[in-house]
Design a protein around this motif. Sequence first.
Motif, PDB file in Angstrom:
ATOM      1  N   VAL A  40     -11.731  -0.660   6.681  1.00  0.00           N
ATOM      2  CA  VAL A  40     -10.942  -0.530   7.914  1.00  0.00           C
ATOM      3  C   VAL A  40      -9.452  -0.706   7.611  1.00  0.00           C
ATOM      4  O   VAL A  40      -8.617   0.046   8.121  1.00  0.00           O
ATOM      5  N   ILE A  41      -9.130  -1.669   6.752  1.00  0.00           N
ATOM      6  CA  ILE A  41      -7.722  -1.912   6.398  1.00  0.00           C
ATOM      7  C   ILE A  41      -7.110  -0.652   5.788  1.00  0.00           C
ATOM      8  O   ILE A  41      -6.018  -0.226   6.164  1.00  0.00           O
ATOM      9  N   SER A  42      -7.827  -0.037   4.865  1.00  0.00           N
ATOM     10  CA  SER A  42      -7.278   1.157   4.207  1.00  0.00           C
ATOM     11  C   SER A  42      -7.065   2.279   5.215  1.00  0.00           C
ATOM     12  O   SER A  42      -6.102   3.043   5.118  1.00  0.00           O
ATOM     13  N   ASP A  43      -7.940   2.340   6.201  1.00  0.00           N
ATOM     14  CA  ASP A  43      -7.830   3.393   7.215  1.00  0.00           C
ATOM     15  C   ASP A  43      -6.657   3.127   8.169  1.00  0.00           C
ATOM     16  O   ASP A  43      -5.897   4.024   8.495  1.00  0.00           O
ATOM     17  N   ILE A  44      -6.523   1.864   8.582  1.00  0.00           N
ATOM     18  CA  ILE A  44      -5.472   1.500   9.551  1.00  0.00           C
ATOM     19  C   ILE A  44      -4.083   1.744   8.968  1.00  0.00           C
ATOM     20  O   ILE A  44      -3.209   2.299   9.616  1.00  0.00           O
ATOM     21  N   ILE A  45      -3.906   1.339   7.734  1.00  0.00           N
ATOM     22  CA  ILE A  45      -2.557   1.355   7.159  1.00  0.00           C
ATOM     23  C   ILE A  45      -2.100   2.761   6.770  1.00  0.00           C
ATOM     24  O   ILE A  45      -0.899   3.022   6.678  1.00  0.00           O
ATOM     25  N   ALA A  46      -3.053   3.674   6.578  1.00  0.00           N
ATOM     26  CA  ALA A  46      -2.687   5.021   6.121  1.00  0.00           C
ATOM     27  C   ALA A  46      -1.824   5.748   7.155  1.00  0.00           C
ATOM     28  O   ALA A  46      -0.897   6.483   6.783  1.00  0.00           O
ATOM     29  N   ILE A  47      -2.090   5.525   8.442  1.00  0.00           N
ATOM     30  CA  ILE A  47      -1.387   6.296   9.484  1.00  0.00           C
ATOM     31  C   ILE A  47       0.094   5.911   9.587  1.00  0.00           C
ATOM     32  O   ILE A  47       0.951   6.770   9.441  1.00  0.00           O
ATOM     33  N   ILE A  63      -3.928  -5.555  10.646  1.00  0.00           N
ATOM     34  CA  ILE A  63      -4.375  -6.070   9.342  1.00  0.00           C
ATOM     35  C   ILE A  63      -4.210  -7.584   9.288  1.00  0.00           C
ATOM     36  O   ILE A  63      -5.081  -8.300   8.798  1.00  0.00           O
ATOM     37  N   MET A  64      -3.095  -8.067   9.835  1.00  0.00           N
ATOM     38  CA  MET A  64      -2.877  -9.517   9.887  1.00  0.00           C
ATOM     39  C   MET A  64      -4.027 -10.190  10.633  1.00  0.00           C
ATOM     40  O   MET A  64      -4.556 -11.209  10.187  1.00  0.00           O
ATOM     41  N   VAL A  65      -4.398  -9.590  11.765  1.00  0.00           N
ATOM     42  CA  VAL A  65      -5.477 -10.173  12.580  1.00  0.00           C
ATOM     43  C   VAL A  65      -6.806 -10.117  11.817  1.00  0.00           C
ATOM     44  O   VAL A  65      -7.546 -11.105  11.768  1.00  0.00           O
ATOM     45  N   LEU A  66      -7.078  -8.962  11.183  1.00  0.00           N
ATOM     46  CA  LEU A  66      -8.335  -8.812  10.441  1.00  0.00           C
ATOM     47  C   LEU A  66      -8.434  -9.807   9.285  1.00  0.00           C
ATOM     48  O   LEU A  66      -9.465 -10.458   9.111  1.00  0.00           O
ATOM     49  N   VAL A  67      -7.342  -9.928   8.528  1.00  0.00           N
ATOM     50  CA  VAL A  67      -7.345 -10.849   7.381  1.00  0.00           C
ATOM     51  C   VAL A  67      -7.508 -12.290   7.870  1.00  0.00           C
ATOM     52  O   VAL A  67      -8.291 -13.060   7.313  1.00  0.00           O
TER      53      VAL A  67
ATOM     54  N   VAL B   8      -4.004 -18.856   9.995  1.00  0.00           N
ATOM     55  CA  VAL B   8      -3.614 -19.260  11.354  1.00  0.00           C
ATOM     56  C   VAL B   8      -2.175 -18.809  11.638  1.00  0.00           C
ATOM     57  O   VAL B   8      -1.873 -18.325  12.730  1.00  0.00           O
ATOM     58  N   ALA B   9      -1.314 -18.940  10.608  1.00  0.00           N
ATOM     59  CA  ALA B   9       0.089 -18.512  10.774  1.00  0.00           C
ATOM     60  C   ALA B   9       0.150 -16.998  11.048  1.00  0.00           C
ATOM     61  O   ALA B   9       0.895 -16.548  11.922  1.00  0.00           O
ATOM     62  N   PHE B  10      -0.649 -16.242  10.316  1.00  0.00           N
ATOM     63  CA  PHE B  10      -0.724 -14.785  10.523  1.00  0.00           C
ATOM     64  C   PHE B  10      -1.150 -14.474  11.958  1.00  0.00           C
ATOM     65  O   PHE B  10      -0.572 -13.631  12.626  1.00  0.00           O
ATOM     66  N   LEU B  11      -2.184 -15.192  12.379  1.00  0.00           N
ATOM     67  CA  LEU B  11      -2.745 -14.956  13.712  1.00  0.00           C
ATOM     68  C   LEU B  11      -1.715 -15.284  14.793  1.00  0.00           C
ATOM     69  O   LEU B  11      -1.524 -14.516  15.739  1.00  0.00           O
ATOM     70  N   LEU B  12      -1.033 -16.423  14.608  1.00  0.00           N
ATOM     71  CA  LEU B  12      -0.007 -16.825  15.584  1.00  0.00           C
ATOM     72  C   LEU B  12       1.149 -15.833  15.595  1.00  0.00           C
ATOM     73  O   LEU B  12       1.673 -15.483  16.656  1.00  0.00           O
TER      74      LEU B  12
END
Lengths: 151, 126
Positions: A40-47, A63-67, B8-12
């Motif tokens: 999913v990350i590779s797909d999201i970032i390509a656009i 990606i931040m949220v996924l990671v 957590v920092a990323f999420l925030l």
Amino acid sequence: MLILLIRTVLIYAFIILAVRLMGKRQISDMQASELVITLVISDIIAIPMQDTGQPLLSGVLPIMVLVSLEIIVSIIMLKSPKFRNVICGNPIVVIQNGKILEHQLKRVRISYEDLYSLLRQEDIFDIKTVQYAVLETNGSLSVLQNQEDNN
Amino acid sequence: MRRLFIAVAFLLFAISIAITEYSLVSNTFERYVTALDTTQFYISQKEFSQTLTLTETISDNWAESKKKLNTFLFHEDVEQIEENLKELSEYAKLKDTEEYIRLCDKTKRQLLKLKLNELPNLQNIL
């Protein structure tokens, strides 16, 4: 073009950081959820990398949220085996004392051919030498051979 | 543990960016729509100099806030509104009331659409 170049460098640096945060694992060692997140990350970032009209944040933010979720979930899995079972499932015994447990194979939807193939990859060509074979949650097969056959 | 802090920092950070974008878009766009309403009132009263002054101010403000908005929104949408505002100034100079009101309505619709697209409601989420 220059914008594209700068964006690609930024995204590359960000992806490296994200992958490092997710931890060191080979593709074959990944759990299903980790593999899905990587794809999913590779797909999201390509656009946003190709389309300079799209804000870079629209790729970076998901990606931040996924990671973050991946890290948080993996930490909860460490603390709670029950939660781990829900996310990753249980290892399943597919061979016991040289006999294939057919109902377990059906449960995990693995054919005899696939099982034999996994055994051959472990250098096992005679199923009777297997005391236990366990299908791990990442899809690999762990095999315990009979002691006398092993010697 | 360090990894958890970073996660957590990323999420925030992601949440704060999302909130910033939402508040920026909803507050800023509301102001622009109100200002455009005022220009429409002026032009309908045949007060062309006031219409022109206000339209140019709106256009200048948009050009300034464009930098921020481009960080969050599709650049094409931001550019489109900028072009409309410049065109509105031209219509105000030409004293073309009909075209001015038509384009003003269109720009307000675009602004409201962008704002509505950012609302975290079920329709937008799905």
